[in-house]
Design an enzyme around this catalytic site. Structure first.
Site, short mmCIF file in Angstrom:
data_model
loop_
_atom_site.label_atom_id
_atom_site.label_comp_id
_atom_site.label_asym_id
_atom_site.label_seq_id
_atom_site.Cartn_x
_atom_site.Cartn_y
_atom_site.Cartn_z
N PHE A 1 22.25 24.60 62.10
CA PHE A 1 21.95 23.75 60.65
C PHE A 1 20.85 22.73 61.15
O PHE A 1 20.15 22.19 60.26
CB PHE A 1 23.13 22.98 60.20
CG PHE A 1 23.52 21.71 61.19
CD1 PHE A 1 22.85 20.57 61.18
CD2 PHE A 1 24.27 21.96 62.21
CE1 PHE A 1 23.09 19.40 62.01
CE2 PHE A 1 24.72 20.75 63.20
CZ PHE A 1 23.99 19.77 62.87
N LYS B 1 19.60 34.74 58.73
CA LYS B 1 20.84 34.12 58.26
C LYS B 1 20.85 32.87 58.53
O LYS B 1 21.24 32.54 59.87
CB LYS B 1 22.03 35.11 58.81
CG LYS B 1 23.33 34.99 58.30
CD LYS B 1 23.91 33.75 57.79
CE LYS B 1 24.54 33.07 58.91
NZ LYS B 1 24.82 31.49 58.69
N GLU C 1 24.94 27.96 57.01
CA GLU C 1 25.43 27.71 55.58
C GLU C 1 25.66 26.42 55.21
O GLU C 1 25.67 26.02 54.01
CB GLU C 1 26.80 28.44 55.39
CG GLU C 1 27.88 27.67 56.78
CD GLU C 1 27.99 28.52 57.77
OE1 GLU C 1 26.83 28.58 58.49
OE2 GLU C 1 29.01 28.84 58.57
N ARG C 2 25.06 25.46 56.09
CA ARG C 2 25.08 23.93 55.68
C ARG C 2 23.89 23.71 54.99
O ARG C 2 24.20 22.64 54.19
CB ARG C 2 25.15 23.21 57.13
CG ARG C 2 26.08 23.61 58.08
CD ARG C 2 27.44 22.83 57.82
NE ARG C 2 28.43 23.27 58.67
CZ ARG C 2 29.59 23.62 58.61
NH1 ARG C 2 29.93 23.86 57.22
NH2 ARG C 2 30.50 24.11 59.64
N SER D 1 25.43 27.06 68.93
CA SER D 1 26.15 26.13 69.95
C SER D 1 26.82 27.18 70.91
O SER D 1 26.35 28.36 70.65
CB SER D 1 27.68 25.76 69.15
OG SER D 1 28.07 26.78 68.51
N CYS E 1 18.87 19.71 69.60
CA CYS E 1 19.27 20.16 70.76
C CYS E 1 18.21 19.66 72.09
O CYS E 1 18.95 19.74 73.31
CB CYS E 1 18.95 21.90 70.77
SG CYS E 1 17.28 22.30 70.70
N GLU F 1 28.98 18.18 74.38
CA GLU F 1 28.06 18.05 73.78
C GLU F 1 28.40 17.36 72.32
O GLU F 1 29.29 17.84 71.57
CB GLU F 1 27.23 19.16 73.33
CG GLU F 1 26.04 19.19 72.38
CD GLU F 1 25.41 20.45 71.78
OE1 GLU F 1 26.07 21.44 71.83
OE2 GLU F 1 24.18 20.51 71.75
P1 NAD Z 1 26.75 27.02 65.25
O1 NAD Z 1 26.87 27.65 66.38
O2 NAD Z 1 28.13 26.35 64.58
O3 NAD Z 1 26.01 27.93 64.17
C1 NAD Z 1 24.84 28.30 64.32
C2 NAD Z 1 24.92 29.70 63.53
O4 NAD Z 1 25.77 30.68 63.91
C3 NAD Z 1 25.12 29.45 62.04
O5 NAD Z 1 24.19 30.50 61.27
C4 NAD Z 1 26.44 29.69 61.79
O6 NAD Z 1 26.60 30.40 60.45
C5 NAD Z 1 26.78 31.12 62.83
N1 NAD Z 1 27.93 30.94 63.52
C6 NAD Z 1 29.14 29.88 63.30
N2 NAD Z 1 30.09 30.33 63.80
C7 NAD Z 1 30.11 31.61 64.09
C8 NAD Z 1 31.04 32.69 64.76
N3 NAD Z 1 32.07 32.22 65.24
N4 NAD Z 1 30.55 33.76 65.01
C9 NAD Z 1 29.12 34.21 64.34
N5 NAD Z 1 28.29 33.40 63.92
C10 NAD Z 1 28.78 32.08 63.90
O7 NAD Z 1 25.82 25.74 65.54
P2 NAD Z 1 25.29 24.59 64.62
O8 NAD Z 1 26.31 23.44 64.46
O9 NAD Z 1 24.74 24.99 63.29
O10 NAD Z 1 23.91 24.06 65.21
C11 NAD Z 1 24.09 22.86 66.17
C12 NAD Z 1 24.32 23.77 67.66
O11 NAD Z 1 22.99 24.32 67.90
C13 NAD Z 1 24.37 22.89 68.79
O12 NAD Z 1 25.10 23.02 69.95
C14 NAD Z 1 22.91 22.60 69.36
O13 NAD Z 1 22.68 22.23 70.43
C15 NAD Z 1 22.57 23.97 68.97
N6 NAD Z 1 21.04 24.26 69.01
C16 NAD Z 1 20.47 24.82 70.23
C17 NAD Z 1 19.14 24.69 70.36
C18 NAD Z 1 18.34 25.31 71.23
O14 NAD Z 1 16.99 25.69 71.32
N7 NAD Z 1 19.02 25.68 72.47
C19 NAD Z 1 18.36 24.37 68.93
C20 NAD Z 1 18.97 23.96 67.83
C21 NAD Z 1 20.31 23.72 68.11
#
Ligand code: NAD
Length: 492
Positions: free
Chosen positions: A147, A171, A174-175, A224, A279, A377
């Protein structure tokens, strides 16, 4: 109520399902998005494989022209894109424009695809034998994004994947799903053939269907750590190429010789910018020796001047966090901190009584390994200060952490800074730079639990990830064997 469609085969497609998209500044639902189930995923992947047959043979100049035009369209639609991001994510307009600027750099890098896709040639490796290599697209790429950067992270993936001749199925989170659809429309307007870039909305079920589908060749994931680990394990078990970038806990080490005003400015920008939902945000300031007290004083001076409000108010320094659940989770870290022996120097949790998902800036003194505020985190506007006696303890703390995304050091000593770059087990390092996000011609990636898979994202490693190499060894009949009269003696 606005409805956010899928974008499939170059067209908007309403689909079914009901994902509520909130405006975090008001706490109210502002749009609804559909959910792609396994049948729709199968339909889109099947169509993508057909499209791949023609797109992979597109000429490099055709792709370059499309990407140049796309770049211009992104600039022309910057206000519209930034407004969508601010409405659904909550970040300030300046931050939304900032993420577009970083995304644009990736499109510009991809425009140099003629250079990036160049192969190699070696003549006469054996008598009459030459070798050349070239790279082909990996195929159908699933791009799954978080998101916190609804424009930049899709562009990290999409620009290089399309430039390499792949078909992309994005994909988005969804937020905040709307910006992704506009990206699809701008790519179409730039001349990208229908079906080469698709957007499907959904949740974990949708991602699972993509991970298990045999028609998906590669997965680029950012999100994450627990989900990144799952995506990597499931995707690779299904035979796919996967890069999965995860979460972070970025340290900023401040040595005794640092300019503390510069360090305090950096801590504020990197700790609280975009409500700490980056991140590469700094979440722990590691104060070495006697630095902690004067540095905390300078940070609090600045922190007390921060304005927290709706992202579309130009006076706001940062906006709300993404969801009510996220707000409540962040607040727990602050209210539980004293039980772990951590002093709450500034407590911004009272803002939670306002409509919207606001948390004011919070500063914690005395965070350390073994406390929740240090180990997890937090992903919100909560900055911790850890006190250590010396440089060696600071490095040991950074290296013992489960994450290894970014780290910064503030010092005037070039030798110590150089030593630091060689000693830390972290992928991206800033020297007097708090958010060391690599420019587009380098690759972005952390170590340890911040990245699963060996490939960093975008830049040269992006092109490598989205392509597969072929090496051709060639031998033609020698002059002595030739049927053609060359007009000179055939023995050399
Ligand atoms: P998230 O992991 O909740 O969601 C990321 C994506 O995965 C979304 O599209 C979501 O729909 C999908 N998803 C969520 N749960 C899932 C599951 N159980 N199985 C399969 N797919 C699933 O992350 P978020 O809250 O949207 O984003 C924040 C996180 O992303 C933080 O931990 C941040 O550090 C990380 N992030 C990392 C970087 C990097 O470059 N390392 C960059 C941006 C964000």
């Amino acid at each position: 109520m606005r409805s956010v469609p899928h974008f499939i085969r170059g067209e908007r497609f309403e689909g079914s399902g009901d994902l509520a998209v909130c405006n975090p500044a008001t706490g109210e639902v502002c749009a609804k998005a559909p959910i792609a189930d396994a049948d729709l995923v199968d339909d889109v992947v099947t169509a993508a494989r057909e499209t791949l047959l023609t797109w992979r043979d597109s000429t490099l100049s055709q792709r370059t022209n499309i990407l140049f035009t796309f770049r211009q369209l992104l600039v022309a639609h910057a206000t519209e894109l930034a407004a969508l991001v601010t409405e659904e994510h909550g970040k300030t307009t300046a931050d939304a424009r900032g993420e577009l600027a970083r995304g644009l750099e990736n499109v510009e890098y991809a425009c140099g695809l003629m250079e990036h896709l160049k192969g190699a040639f070696t003549s006469q490796v054996a008598d009459g034998v030459d070798v050349h290599s070239f790279r082909e697209p990996v195929g159908v790429v699933a791009a799954i994004t978080p998101f916190n950067f609804p424009v930049m992270v899709p562009l990290w993936m999409t620009a290089n994947a399309l430039a390499s001749g792949n078909v992309v199925i994005l994909k988005p989170s969804e937020r905040d799903p709307s910006a992704a659809v506009l990206l699809g429309e701008l790519l179409s307007a730039a001349g990208l053939p229908a079906g080469v870039f698709n957007v499907i909305h959904g949740n974990a079920t949708t991602v699972q269907a993509l991970l298990e589908h045999q028609g998906v060749d590669a997965v680029s994931f950012v999100g994450s750590t627990p989900v990144a680990r799952h995506v990597f394990q499931t995707g690779t078990a299904a035979g796919k190429r996967v890069q999965a970038l995860g979460g972070a806990k970025n340290h900023m080490v401040v040595l005794a010789d640092a300019d503390l005003d510069v360090a305090a400015d950096a801590a504020i920008n990197a700790g609280f910018g975009s409500a700490g939902e980056r991140c590469m945000a700094v979440s722990v300031v590691v104060a070495v020796g006697d630095v902690a007290d004067p540095l905390i004083a300078k940070i609090t001076d600045r922190l007390d001047k921060l304005v927290v409000g709706p992202g579309n108010d130009p006076a706001s320094d940062f906006g709300p966090v993404i969801t009510r659940e996220s707000r409540d989770r962040i607040i727990q870290y602050v209210t539980n901190a004293p039980a772990d022996g951590i002093e709450v120097v500034r407590d911004g949790t009272a803002m939670a009584t306002q409509p919207g998902f606001f948390v004011g800036p919070c500063l914690l003194d005395g965070v350390r390994p073994g406390t929740r505020a240090y180990d997890d985190e937090i992903f919100g506007p909560v900055l911790g200060v850890a006190r250590v006696a010396n440089y060696a303890q600071a490095v040991a703390m950074v290296n013992a952490n489960q994450y290894g995304n970014g780290v910064a050091i503030f010092t005037r000593d070039g030798n110590v800074a150089r030593q630091f770059t060689r000693e830390v087990s972290v992928g991206m390092i800033g020297i007097n730079v708090p958010i060391p996000v690599p420019v587009a011609s380098y690759s972005f990636g952390g170590w340890k639990n911040s990245l699963f898979g060996h490939s960093h994202i975008y830049g040269p490693e992006g092109f490598a990830f989205y392509t597969r190499a072929k090496v051709v060894t060639t031998r033609w009949p020698q002059p002595s064997e030739s049927q053609i009269d060359l007009g000179f003696p055939t023995t050399r």
